[in-house]
Design a protein around this motif. Structure first.
Motif, PDB file in Angstrom:
ATOM      1  N   VAL A 259     -47.763  26.906  45.290  1.00 33.87           N
ATOM      2  CA  VAL A 259     -46.513  27.450  46.197  1.00 33.87           C
ATOM      3  C   VAL A 259     -45.600  27.000  45.629  1.00 33.87           C
ATOM      4  O   VAL A 259     -44.133  27.652  45.782  1.00 33.87           O
ATOM      5  CB  VAL A 259     -47.317  27.034  47.703  1.00 33.87           C
ATOM      6  N   THR A 260     -45.517  25.434  45.113  1.00 32.47           N
ATOM      7  CA  THR A 260     -43.732  24.642  45.030  1.00 32.47           C
ATOM      8  C   THR A 260     -43.717  25.772  43.393  1.00 32.47           C
ATOM      9  O   THR A 260     -42.515  26.143  43.553  1.00 32.47           O
ATOM     10  CB  THR A 260     -44.326  23.187  44.876  1.00 32.47           C
ATOM     11  N   ALA A 261     -44.848  25.984  42.289  1.00 27.91           N
ATOM     12  CA  ALA A 261     -44.393  26.311  41.091  1.00 27.91           C
ATOM     13  C   ALA A 261     -43.712  27.829  41.636  1.00 27.91           C
ATOM     14  O   ALA A 261     -42.651  28.009  40.979  1.00 27.91           O
ATOM     15  CB  ALA A 261     -45.605  26.731  40.467  1.00 27.91           C
ATOM     16  N   ALA A 262     -44.295  28.367  42.557  1.00 25.72           N
ATOM     17  CA  ALA A 262     -43.808  29.834  42.595  1.00 25.72           C
ATOM     18  C   ALA A 262     -42.699  29.813  43.348  1.00 25.72           C
ATOM     19  O   ALA A 262     -42.182  30.946  43.244  1.00 25.72           O
ATOM     20  CB  ALA A 262     -44.911  30.715  43.599  1.00 25.72           C
ATOM     21  N   SER A 263     -41.990  28.704  44.689  1.00 23.73           N
ATOM     22  CA  SER A 263     -41.038  28.941  44.903  1.00 23.73           C
ATOM     23  C   SER A 263     -39.484  28.158  44.274  1.00 23.73           C
ATOM     24  O   SER A 263     -39.224  28.802  43.634  1.00 23.73           O
ATOM     25  CB  SER A 263     -40.864  27.464  46.013  1.00 23.73           C
ATOM     26  N   VAL A 264     -39.888  27.658  42.940  1.00 26.37           N
ATOM     27  CA  VAL A 264     -38.774  26.901  41.933  1.00 26.37           C
ATOM     28  C   VAL A 264     -38.776  28.338  41.356  1.00 26.37           C
ATOM     29  O   VAL A 264     -37.964  27.805  40.909  1.00 26.37           O
ATOM     30  CB  VAL A 264     -39.870  25.299  41.165  1.00 26.37           C
ATOM     31  N   SER A 265     -39.717  29.018  40.668  1.00 31.81           N
ATOM     32  CA  SER A 265     -39.646  29.897  39.996  1.00 31.81           C
ATOM     33  C   SER A 265     -38.653  31.153  39.945  1.00 31.81           C
ATOM     34  O   SER A 265     -38.376  31.679  39.522  1.00 31.81           O
ATOM     35  CB  SER A 265     -41.050  30.623  39.645  1.00 31.81           C
ATOM     36  N   VAL A 266     -39.055  31.255  41.354  1.00 31.11           N
ATOM     37  CA  VAL A 266     -37.903  32.386  42.221  1.00 31.11           C
ATOM     38  C   VAL A 266     -36.494  31.851  42.449  1.00 31.11           C
ATOM     39  O   VAL A 266     -35.389  32.140  42.635  1.00 31.11           O
ATOM     40  CB  VAL A 266     -38.661  33.351  43.226  1.00 31.11           C
ATOM     41  N   SER A 267     -36.173  30.418  43.026  1.00 27.43           N
ATOM     42  CA  SER A 267     -35.070  30.401  43.418  1.00 27.43           C
ATOM     43  C   SER A 267     -35.081  28.369  42.891  1.00 27.43           C
ATOM     44  O   SER A 267     -33.518  28.115  43.407  1.00 27.43           O
ATOM     45  CB  SER A 267     -35.403  29.356  45.043  1.00 27.43           C
ATOM     46  N   GLY A 268     -35.039  28.235  41.789  1.00 26.27           N
ATOM     47  CA  GLY A 268     -34.553  27.160  40.751  1.00 26.27           C
ATOM     48  C   GLY A 268     -34.588  25.552  41.936  1.00 26.27           C
ATOM     49  O   GLY A 268     -35.555  26.187  42.903  1.00 26.27           O
TER      50      GLY A 268
END
Lengths: 344, 258
Positions: A259-268
Motif C-alpha cells: 500500500v505504501t508503494a502504491a501510494s508513493v507511486s501516484v503521489s510522490g
C-alpha cells in the motif's frame, strides 16, 4: 462483557461514526473549493446521471462535468486513498517492528520509489511510466531488503530495519546521482517537484492504478489486525499464545509495503502522515489494533484531504503537499514528545 | 481441568560448543508445582524454551501427552501450554483487560478476533487472579507485581493445563513476591500444572511441591524440597554456605553463613 467494555466499544463506534461524517463533509467541501466550485447539488446530480445513466441535466455545463470527473473527483479520491494507506502502513510497521517511531518509509519503500521515478523522468518517459517505475522500484527495494535481512545474523527485527536503512541509503545515492546528471532546465525541476510530493497531476488512471494494490494490501491488514497486537510483545510470548509469528510479521510487512508503494507511486514523497495520524489515533482509541487500524484509515483520509485542500487553495500556485505535511508533522511531534505520559 | 502430562526425556542442548543442557529428564502433570532451581546461566531459560517449542534440542525430546512439542502447530501448543515471562515493559501501553484478552487468541481460529465469549473468559481470568479492579488501567502504569499477576491471568485466559513461569518473582519487592507465589500455589491446587524457575531456595521451601535442581546442565536433584534441598546442594548450586534450620512450626528456612 462488563459495562465498562460495552461503554468503551460504544465510545469507539461513536468515534468511527463521527469521523466518517467528518470525512463526508470534507469531501463535499473539497468539491466546492477551487477555481471552479462544484456545489453538493451539482456534484450529486452529475454523479447520479453518470452512475444511473440518466439524461444529462441542463443545469450542469459540460465544462463542469469535465472538471468534476477528470480533475476534482480523482484528486479527492486519491487524497483519501493515499492518506488512508500511509496511515495504516505506518501503524502496521510500528506494531511489527515494536517501534513507535516507525513510518511507512522505514524499509526504503519511498526511497526506492523516488529512485525509480527519478530514473523514469530522466529518461523522459510518460507520466504513466513514471508511476510504474516508482511502483516497481519500490517493490524491488523491499524485496532486496527482505533478501538481505534473511541472510544476515542477529535479532530479526533489527536485521530488517538495518537492511532497510542500507538499501534506502543506496537508493538515495542513486536519486542524487540522477539529479546531478539531469538537465537543470526542465528535467531536474520535474524530479524535484516529484520528490516533494503532490497530487496536482492526478488523473483518473492514477486512481485506478493505485486502487488494486491498495485493496490487496489493506484487506489482509484488516483481517490480521488483532494479531498485530501480539506481535508488539516479544516473539516468544506471541508464539506461546499460538501466533505464527514469522508468517504474520512477513504478511503484515508485505501488505504495508504494497500500500505504501502504491501510494508513493501516484503521489510522490508525502512524509509524516504515517507517523502523525497513527499517533493521534492511539491517543483517541488506544493502542489496540482492532480499533487503531480502522480509526487510522479514516483519520488518514481526513487529514490528507484537508492538507491537500490547503495545498491547492492557499496560494495562487500549488504548494507541494509533502512540504505542508512536514510543516504540520514536525510541530505535532514536538508536542508529542514533550507532553505528559500517555494513558490508555 | 483435564491433566496434560509433560515428559522431558534426555534433553541436551548446546549453543555451538557450549553444552547448556546435558541429558535432562523429568516429568510433571496434574496440578504439580515444580520449582526449577539453579544459578544464572545454568540453562533454565533454555530448558523452558525447549518445552515451549521455541528452541530445538539437539538430543532428546519434550513430549506433551506423548507427542513431541515440535510436532504441534503453534495454536494447538498454545492450548496445552502457556508461558508467563518476567514482568516487562512492552512498547505500547495496553489496558490490563486487552493484555489478558490476548491470551484467548489461540481459542479463536484463523483470522478472527476475540468476541463476547472470549471477553467473558478474560473477565473470569482477572477474577481468579484477583485483579478485576485493574481491568481498565494501563499495563505500563501498574506495579511490577500487578503486571506479573496480569501475565498470569493472561496464561489462565489461554486455558492451557501447563504454565511455564520464568522467574515470576524477579524484580518484585518482598510483599509482591510472596503474594504472586501464594496466588500461583492456589492455582495449582485448582489443578493447574506450573513449572517455574527461581533463584531463591526459600521460595522452594515455602511454595513448591517439588524441586528440580540444575547444576552444570544436569539434574542434580528432583524431589520434595524438604527431602532433596540440602546444605550441600545449595553450595553446589550457588557456591555459598548456608545452614538449613527447622522452625518450631516445622518449616525449613535457609540461613546464609557469610
Amino acid at each position: 462483557m462488563r459495562a465498562t467494555e460495552k461503554q468503551k466499544l460504544r465510545g469507539y463506534s461513536l468515534l468511527v461514526a463521527v469521523m466518517a461524517a467528518i470525512l463526508v463533509v470534507c469531501v463535499l467541501i473539497s468539491f466546492a473549493l477551487g477555481r471552479f466550485p462544484i456545489s453538493p447539488r451539482e456534484l450529486l446530480t452529475a454523479l447520479g446521471e453518470k452512475l444511473f445513466k440518466l439524461e444529462k441535466s441542463a443545469d450542469i455545463t459540460e465544462q463542469l462535468r469535465a472538471i468534476l470527473f477528470n480533475v476534482r473527483l480523482p484528486r479527492v479520491l486519491l487524497a483519501c486513498m493515499v492518506g488512508c494507506c500511509l496511515s495504516v502502513a505506518g501503524a502496521a510497521y510500528q506494531g511489527v517492528f515494536q517501534n513507535p517511531m516507525a513510518a511507512p518509509d522505514i524499509l526504503g519503500a519511498s526511497s526506492g520509489a523516488a529512485a525509480g521515478a527519478a530514473l523514469a523522468i530522466l529518461l523522459e518517459l510518460s507520466a504513466k511510466m513514471v508511476m510504474l517505475f516508482a511502483f516497481g522500484a519500490s517493490l524491488l527495494t523491499i524485496s532486496l531488503v527482505m533478501l538481505i535481512s534473511n541472510s544476515a545474523r542477529g535479532n530479526r527485527v533489527l536485521r530488517i530495519i538495518l537492511a532497510g536503512i542500507m538499501v534506502s541509503s543506496l537508493c538515495n545515492a542513486a536519486t542524487s546521482f540522477i539529479k546531478l546528471v539531469a538537465d537543470p532546465n526542465d528535467v531536474l525541476p520535474e524530479i524535484t517537484f516529484w520528490l516533494m510530493g503532490s497530487l496536482s497531476k492526478t488523473k483518473p488512471e492514477n486512481v485506478l492504478f493505485a486502487a488494486f494494490p491498495m485493496a490487496i494490501g489493506l484487506i489482509p491488514l484488516l483481517l490480521l489486525r488483532w494479531r498485530i497486537n501480539l506481535l508488539t510483545l516479544s516473539d516468544s510470548e506471541a508464539r506461546s499464545m499460538g501466533v505464527n509469528v514469522s508468517f504474520v510479521r512477513v504478511t503484515v510487512i508485505v501488505c504495508a509495503t504494497l500500500v505504501t508503494a502504491a501510494s508513493v507511486s501516484v503521489s510522490g514523497l508525502i512524509g509524516w502522515v504515517g507517523l502523525v495520524v497513527p499517533h493521534l489515533m492511539r491517543r483517541l482509541v488506544g493502542n489496540n489494533y482492532r480499533h487503531l487500524l480502522p480509526a487510522s484509515m479514516l483519520g488518514g483520509a481526513i487529514f490528507l484531504l484537508i492538507v491537500d485542500n490547503v495545498s491547492r487553495n492557499l496560494l495562487k500556485t500549488e504548494i507541494p503537499i509533502g512540504i505542508l505535511t512536514s510543516v504540520i508533522g514536525a510541530p505535532f511531534f514536538i508536542w508529542l514528545i514533550t507532553r505528559k505520559k500517555e494513558t490508555v | 481441568m483435564s491433566g496434560t502430562s509433560i515428559d522431558v526425556k534426555d534433553l541436551s542442548f548446546s549453543y555451538g560448543d557450549h553444552l547448556v543442557l546435558d541429558g535432562v529428564s523429568f516429568s510433571a502433570s496434574n496440578g504439580e508445582l515444580l520449582c526449577v532451581l539453579g544459578p544464572n546461566g545454568v540453562g533454565k531459560s533454555t530448558l523452558f524454551n525447549c518445552i515451549l517449542g521455541l528452541a530445538k534440542p539437539q538430543y532428546g525430546a519434550v513430549l506433551l501427552d506423548g507427542k513431541p512439542v515440535a510436532e504441534y502447530p503453534a495454536r494447538e501448543l498454545a492450548l496445552k501450554i502457556a508461558y508467563v515471562p518476567q514482568s516487562h515493559a512492552p512498547t505500547f501501553n495496553y489496558s490490563v483487560f486487552d493484555m489478558v484478552l490476548m491470551g484467548t487468541t489461540a481459542r479463536v481460529g484463523g483470522l478472527s478476533a476475540p468476541g463476547a465469549e472470549q471477553m467473558q473468559i478474560a473477565e473470569e481470568a482477572l477474577e481468579r487472579v484477583g485483579i478485576s479492579h485493574l481491568r481498565t488501567r494501563g499495563y505500563l502504569q501498574i506495579s511490577g507485581g500487578e503486571r506479573q499477576l496480569t501475565l498470569i491471568a493472561r496464561a489462565l485466559a489461554q486455558n492451557a493445563d501447563v504454565v511455564i513461569m520464568d522467574e515470576p518473582t524477579a524484580n518484585l519487592d518482598y510483599g509482591n513476591q510472596l503474594r504472586v507465589l501464594a496466588r500461583v500455589r492456589d492455582l495449582t491446587r485448582e489443578g493447574l500444572t506450573v513449572i517455574q524457575s527461581t533463584h531463591n531456595p526459600d521460595h522452594a521451601f515455602l511454595f513448591a511441591a517439588r524441586v528440580l535442581a540444575l547444576v552444570g546442565g544436569k539434574v542434580a536433584a528432583d524431589g520434595k524440597p524438604d527431602e532433596v534441598v540440602t546444605e550441600q546442594l545449595i553450595h553446589d548450586l550457588y557456591g555459598v554456605t548456608v545452614r538449613l534450620t527447622r522452625s518450631e512450626s516445622g518449616a525449613i528456612r535457609c540461613e546464609p553463613l557469610l
